[in-house]
Design an enzyme around this catalytic site. Sequence first.
Site, PDB file in Angstrom:
ATOM      1  N   GLU A  37      -5.082  -5.002  10.780  1.00  0.00           N
ATOM      2  CA  GLU A  37      -4.471  -3.338  10.648  1.00  0.00           C
ATOM      3  C   GLU A  37      -4.282  -2.813  12.115  1.00  0.00           C
ATOM      4  OE1 GLU A  37      -2.657  -1.981   6.446  1.00  0.00           O
ATOM      5  OE2 GLU A  37      -4.175  -1.421   7.139  1.00  0.00           O
ATOM      6  N   LYS A  45       0.255   4.245   0.082  1.00  0.00           N
ATOM      7  CA  LYS A  45      -0.622   5.127   0.579  1.00  0.00           C
ATOM      8  C   LYS A  45      -0.188   6.627  -0.240  1.00  0.00           C
ATOM      9  CE  LYS A  45      -0.504   2.810   4.710  1.00  0.00           C
ATOM     10  NZ  LYS A  45      -0.580   3.225   6.885  1.00  0.00           N
ATOM     11  N   SER A  91       3.745  -1.623  10.535  1.00  0.00           N
ATOM     12  CA  SER A  91       4.703  -2.055  10.499  1.00  0.00           C
ATOM     13  C   SER A  91       5.595  -3.178  10.156  1.00  0.00           C
ATOM     14  CB  SER A  91       5.167  -1.024  12.135  1.00  0.00           C
ATOM     15  OG  SER A  91       5.014  -0.072  12.523  1.00  0.00           O
ATOM     16  N   ASN A 114       1.075  -1.572  -0.372  1.00  0.00           N
ATOM     17  CA  ASN A 114       0.455   0.253  -0.208  1.00  0.00           C
ATOM     18  C   ASN A 114       1.260   1.288   0.138  1.00  0.00           C
ATOM     19  OD1 ASN A 114      -1.766   2.286   0.578  1.00  0.00           O
ATOM     20  ND2 ASN A 114      -2.335   1.706   2.603  1.00  0.00           N
ATOM     21  N   GLU A 127      -7.160   5.092   7.739  1.00  0.00           N
ATOM     22  CA  GLU A 127      -6.732   5.896   7.097  1.00  0.00           C
ATOM     23  C   GLU A 127      -7.760   7.255   6.830  1.00  0.00           C
ATOM     24  OE1 GLU A 127      -2.991   5.867   5.689  1.00  0.00           O
ATOM     25  OE2 GLU A 127      -1.841   4.993   7.662  1.00  0.00           O
ATOM     26  N   HIS A 150      -9.603   1.130   5.114  1.00  0.00           N
ATOM     27  CA  HIS A 150      -8.443   2.120   5.591  1.00  0.00           C
ATOM     28  C   HIS A 150      -8.578   2.776   6.880  1.00  0.00           C
ATOM     29  CE1 HIS A 150      -4.392   2.558   6.628  1.00  0.00           C
ATOM     30  NE2 HIS A 150      -3.913   1.653   5.627  1.00  0.00           N
ATOM     31  N   GLY A 183       3.024   2.386  11.345  1.00  0.00           N
ATOM     32  CA  GLY A 183       2.978   3.821  10.929  1.00  0.00           C
ATOM     33  C   GLY A 183       4.684   4.174  11.641  1.00  0.00           C
TER      34      GLY A 183
HETATM   35  P1  13P Z   1       3.592   0.744   7.724  1.00  0.00           P
HETATM   36  O1  13P Z   1       3.858  -0.470   7.335  1.00  0.00           O
HETATM   37  O2  13P Z   1       4.027   1.457   7.159  1.00  0.00           O
HETATM   38  O3  13P Z   1       2.791   0.744   8.730  1.00  0.00           O
HETATM   39  O4  13P Z   1       1.065   0.862   6.914  1.00  0.00           O
HETATM   40  C1  13P Z   1       0.897  -0.249   7.327  1.00  0.00           C
HETATM   41  C2  13P Z   1      -0.558  -0.079   6.782  1.00  0.00           C
HETATM   42  O5  13P Z   1      -1.321   0.787   7.183  1.00  0.00           O
HETATM   43  C3  13P Z   1      -0.615  -1.092   5.495  1.00  0.00           C
HETATM   44  O6  13P Z   1      -2.296  -0.394   4.752  1.00  0.00           O
END
Ligand code: 13P
Length: 255
Positions: free
Chosen positions: A167, A11, A212, A9, A97, A95, A173
């Site tokens: 997640e 982002k 992560s 992903n 976010e 997600h 992150g």
């Molecule tokens: P990170 O791997 O940067 O922690 O992000 C995970 C994520 O949100 C994947 O959708």
Amino acid sequence: MRHPLVIGNWKLNGNKHIVIELIAALRNELSSVVGCDVAIAPPIAYLDLAKHYLGGSRIALGAQNVDTHLSGAFTGEVSAEILKDIGAKYIIIGHSERRTYHKESDDVIAEKFAVLKEAGLIPVLCIGESKVENEAGQTEAVCAHQIDAVLNSLGAKAFENTVIAYEPIWAIGTGKSATPAQAQAVHKFIRDHIAKHDAAIAEQVIIQYGGSVNADNAAELLTQKDIDGALVGSASLKADAFAVVVKAAVQANQD
Ligand code: 13P
């Protein structure tokens, strides 16, 4: 037997140059790797470019969101039909976010799940609890609630050939992944929760872990029985690190 699946992903990262370079590097790193389905989900504006540069490779195209509507006066949105037209296969929905910054509700996410199924695309349904919820012992209740939004409106059969990504928000992150044991316990809970409705569907649904995941922790996470792959954020922007995660998924499936 479930086939492992690793999705990057990206982002809100990248530009034309990065898309082309990163795909070239991924193709190189993964050229001889079999035994794991792999996809990348670049920003929407680069999907067509990415599709072009992925041509002839085993790496599939994913997207990070979809609208509930198929067409019409919905400025700024993208439909399942457009994603299908462009050649995307795996569509990330729900997600954290998007739940946080765009106030997406469980009901809207369930609608997105439905339109993707209808279009023949594969939903990657993200679920997971916040730090506060985790510390209050609400992880299972939160995950159950988020899955129930789909289960109750579409039924367990809707989960056939779909992906759930667990997640935990506190792991995204932060560099602080869930421990393999923690993640395995939640993945098993998710599978058992679906199994209460349909055991065969629960057995085949792919449950990815995200939060992560990196080159150092992938092997230990992916050897857990109910962890079928990874949804990778920042490490997916580095071809070598992402390739290590994919290879760990292949290895875990062989053990
Ligand atoms: P990170 O791997 O940067 O922690 O992000 C995970 C994520 O949100 C994947 O959708």
